[in-house]
Design a protein around this motif. Sequence first.
Motif, PDB file in Angstrom:
ATOM      1  N   ILE A 116      -6.440  -5.256  -6.721  1.00 33.78           N
ATOM      2  CA  ILE A 116      -5.545  -4.121  -6.926  1.00 33.78           C
ATOM      3  C   ILE A 116      -6.403  -2.866  -6.994  1.00 33.78           C
ATOM      4  O   ILE A 116      -7.454  -2.846  -7.627  1.00 33.78           O
ATOM      5  N   GLU A 117      -5.963  -1.816  -6.306  1.00 35.20           N
ATOM      6  CA  GLU A 117      -6.708  -0.573  -6.267  1.00 35.20           C
ATOM      7  C   GLU A 117      -5.773   0.600  -6.527  1.00 35.20           C
ATOM      8  O   GLU A 117      -4.689   0.684  -5.944  1.00 35.20           O
ATOM      9  N   HIS A 118      -6.227   1.498  -7.402  1.00 35.44           N
ATOM     10  CA  HIS A 118      -5.475   2.718  -7.691  1.00 35.44           C
ATOM     11  C   HIS A 118      -6.222   3.875  -7.030  1.00 35.44           C
ATOM     12  O   HIS A 118      -7.347   4.227  -7.419  1.00 35.44           O
ATOM     13  N   HIS A 119      -5.617   4.455  -5.988  1.00 33.26           N
ATOM     14  CA  HIS A 119      -6.312   5.425  -5.162  1.00 33.26           C
ATOM     15  C   HIS A 119      -6.674   6.696  -5.934  1.00 33.26           C
ATOM     16  O   HIS A 119      -7.797   7.208  -5.812  1.00 33.26           O
TER      17      HIS A 119
ATOM     18  N   GLN B 113     -10.648  -0.219  -9.105  1.00 32.37           N
ATOM     19  CA  GLN B 113     -10.397  -1.496  -8.448  1.00 32.37           C
ATOM     20  C   GLN B 113     -10.533  -2.632  -9.451  1.00 32.37           C
ATOM     21  O   GLN B 113     -11.433  -2.620 -10.299  1.00 32.37           O
TER      22      GLN B 113
ATOM     23  N   GLU C 251       0.846  -1.188   0.000  1.00 29.43           N
ATOM     24  CA  GLU C 251       0.000   0.000   0.000  1.00 29.43           C
ATOM     25  C   GLU C 251       0.877   1.232   0.000  1.00 29.43           C
ATOM     26  O   GLU C 251       1.699   1.437   0.894  1.00 29.43           O
ATOM     27  N   THR C 252       0.707   2.025  -1.042  1.00 29.47           N
ATOM     28  CA  THR C 252       1.403   3.296  -1.157  1.00 29.47           C
ATOM     29  C   THR C 252       0.359   4.396  -1.292  1.00 29.47           C
ATOM     30  O   THR C 252      -0.852   4.143  -1.223  1.00 29.47           O
TER      31      THR C 252
ATOM     32  N   SER D 128      -0.507   5.741  -3.888  1.00 27.57           N
ATOM     33  CA  SER D 128      -1.219   5.645  -5.163  1.00 27.57           C
ATOM     34  C   SER D 128      -1.825   4.268  -5.434  1.00 27.57           C
ATOM     35  O   SER D 128      -2.765   4.167  -6.218  1.00 27.57           O
ATOM     36  N   ILE D 129      -1.314   3.217  -4.796  1.00 30.30           N
ATOM     37  CA  ILE D 129      -1.757   1.875  -5.167  1.00 30.30           C
ATOM     38  C   ILE D 129      -1.804   0.975  -3.942  1.00 30.30           C
ATOM     39  O   ILE D 129      -1.075   1.170  -2.964  1.00 30.30           O
TER      40      ILE D 129
ATOM     41  N   LEU E  15      -2.363  -3.394  -3.062  1.00 30.33           N
ATOM     42  CA  LEU E  15      -2.532  -4.774  -3.503  1.00 30.33           C
ATOM     43  C   LEU E  15      -2.938  -5.607  -2.300  1.00 30.33           C
ATOM     44  O   LEU E  15      -2.327  -5.504  -1.234  1.00 30.33           O
TER      45      LEU E  15
END
Length: 845
Positions: free
Chosen positions: A752-755, A760, A700-701, A703-704, A706
């Motif tokens: 996977i998610e792109h904030h 998603q 988890e960052t 931006s993304i 997993l």
Amino acid sequence: MKSTNWSPTVAVLVACGVSQAFADSATADATTDSAAPMVEEMMVLASYTPMENATDIERQNSEIIDAVDADQLAKFGDSNVASAVKRVAGVSVQDGKYAVVRGLDGRYISSTLNGTLMPTTDPLRRDVQMDLFPANILGGIEIQKSYSAAMPGSTTGGSVGMKTKGLPDEMVFKLSGSLGYNLDVTGNDIVTYEGSGSDWLTYDDGLRDVPAEVENTFQGTDGSVNIETCDFDDPACTITYAESARLAQQFPVIYNVDRESASPDWGVGLSHGNRFDQSFGSLGYYLALGLSNSTSARQDAMKDDPDVVSSYERSTKTSKLNGYLVFGLEDNADGEWLSKTIWLRQAEDTTKLESGYATYEDTVFDQAVLRWSEREFFSEQLSGKHYFFSSHELEWQAGISNTGMYEPDRRTWRILGGNFAPSATERRFSDLNEDGVDVGVSYLMPVDFSTSVSTSFKLGYLYSSKDRDWVQSRYSFVPGRNGAPADRATDVETQLSTENLENQRYRLVKRTDNQDTFQADSEINAVYFNTETLIASNITLVAGLRQETFEQNIFYPNGSNKSGADEPSVDESNLLPAISLNYAVDDNWQVRVSASQTVSYPGIIEKSDASLFDPDTDELIIGNANLEVSEIDNFDLRGEFYFEDGGSVSLALFSKQIAKPVEKAVTDGSGTSADGYTFRNAVSADLLGLELDFNKVLLETSSIALDLGGNVSVIESEVELDEDSIRLEGEGANGRDLQGQSPLLANIHFGIEHHATQQQLNILLNYFDDKIHRVVRGANSNIIEKGRMSLDMNYRLTFSNESEFKIKLENILDEKTEYQFEDSGKAIESYSNGAEISMSYSYTF
């Protein structure tokens, strides 16, 4: 009472802000004399109550629970409860509708909706048909695996608890629409027949109703027997051949199977709600409406068993209509008053056309089934939660429900050797109606004995009653006064045409049996006492006792029970203990152990004197009035580890010893009766299982993110049969697995998610291993359903106004559904359903 919770993120920000404030203050003090510029800072502290998530539910509950929260339901994209529960460790789904928990089917499972016991829309089973409940009204699903005294005594495999959505936090207004496409079905020709104009709304417009004059004429004056037709010159004649032929003409002449291009799936929905703060608390409401239509068809379907060798086509058009309304009050004392109204309808229009070779008749055949069924569920639930003396808690609930399954004009016909077989042509009408009343109340009183020991005492009462009526009538055709036409090689509609009926080539007869109609009722009265003791802040001991009485009756208005109509089929009273111990090793580790005793009551049809036909398969079902109640000893052990940054892993061991388990069994008969099934008590059954469940954020960052999750369940069972069952099934059957239990179940989920863009993507894999589908006679080995794997993908894009766009791929692998003989591995039936793609968009105002 509700406690104020602080988000870890908010807590860190607040801590950093306070530290920075002190640092800035110190710097300012040190530089005041040097005319340094002053910086004014403002810090805002706010409480935050996180949404209830599955990990927290599992961690904080005193029992062993697996949960699916609202966020997971959205992630997985499952459209109904049946699709969602198979993601849970140890749970599989039978026939796309019925949950099997830890290898145990509906007779060992309790199902609740907002804490109220669920009725069923199946006349032959107690199982709740999970596909009837759409995901859009659900707030979450909790499957309690360990028994507690507050649960129904039949909670052996587990309790499937469905919770519908509550009051919204703010105004909600959403419109949604969806389109679906089956890669092997949509746009291609499927088998169908002429239906009514309102089928797409889940209602037949009356086309399929039994003609009133037909039903009234063929019913005896005493309301209990069928009137036979006779020749017009018989002085005792009640219905002449001519009258019988005239009545036959009142049925619509719709028998032939047609073809049409399969339409794409579609659906529309609306939801709206709001909350209003008042001086005495918050008033709110939430309304959801939905309508959808879909089409499915079996591909490359075949049969190859000792009875027939054939291929067939089968299509089903499904319509769903549902409404949900909740409104209520949350008062300033943290209490609540809620009303929840649930109305669900599902109609299935099924056409099946089969051609092949019949072994017994030694001839080729063509046959068809034209079936329309309507299932409906209505429930009104009132509930409340109130607090007294700061910490005492009173909960109550009361509900009424009505369920039904209406199946008008189920038509079957057969052509043998190219010639129409009138006696094998049937028009069947059945109607199930069940009314339920449920009342429950509990009072919780906490007591602190010392600074290190605190106990809560809970006393509760439950009343549940179900009254069921099932009415069925069956009509067939036989040659009339002037005999069947010489040429019987034409289609069914030509054979049963108005002209042939007017010329008395065929006449109508009623084939209804006395036991095709029954009335049944069941009643549960239970009182329970539960204690939960917290010792030294890390040990929780839960002990409870439940006194439960269960009574079940079945009556046949058209003919008395063989065992005596005035005697209850089941009359049981049981004292059921449960104890569990939870030990929190530290902030991350937790160990649970529990032991309990439960029961399993035979179902209405299982315990009856009835000999009737399965509405799905036309197999003969023979009840067994001598069935006994099963008693079960349960043991559970589970270790849990919770990661600091979210997620968990758990390992569970469970065992169950069942005395006198009820199983679907082969009949002790010959001829056509040997093709059906009955129910028997085996001597005993033992289950031993292991469940591994995990979910973890891998990365988890800013931006993304997993995440990976999944579960694996390994279950072994062994059944000890009595001498009669060994005689029928064969010597090698003793020690076999329980029917319907898969030795291996597995799920994997990767997301996977792109904030930044709020996208998603979730990939879901589900697998179940081979399981016994049906026990057969010793000459042939048991029939197993081959294990298979399914793969789904779900993409979701959320816009700034909370509107959403979704794409879902289902059944990507499209593995065949296949049934085999266990010993030889010979496939006796197989088909595939095709992969599906669907798109949906919801706009939030």
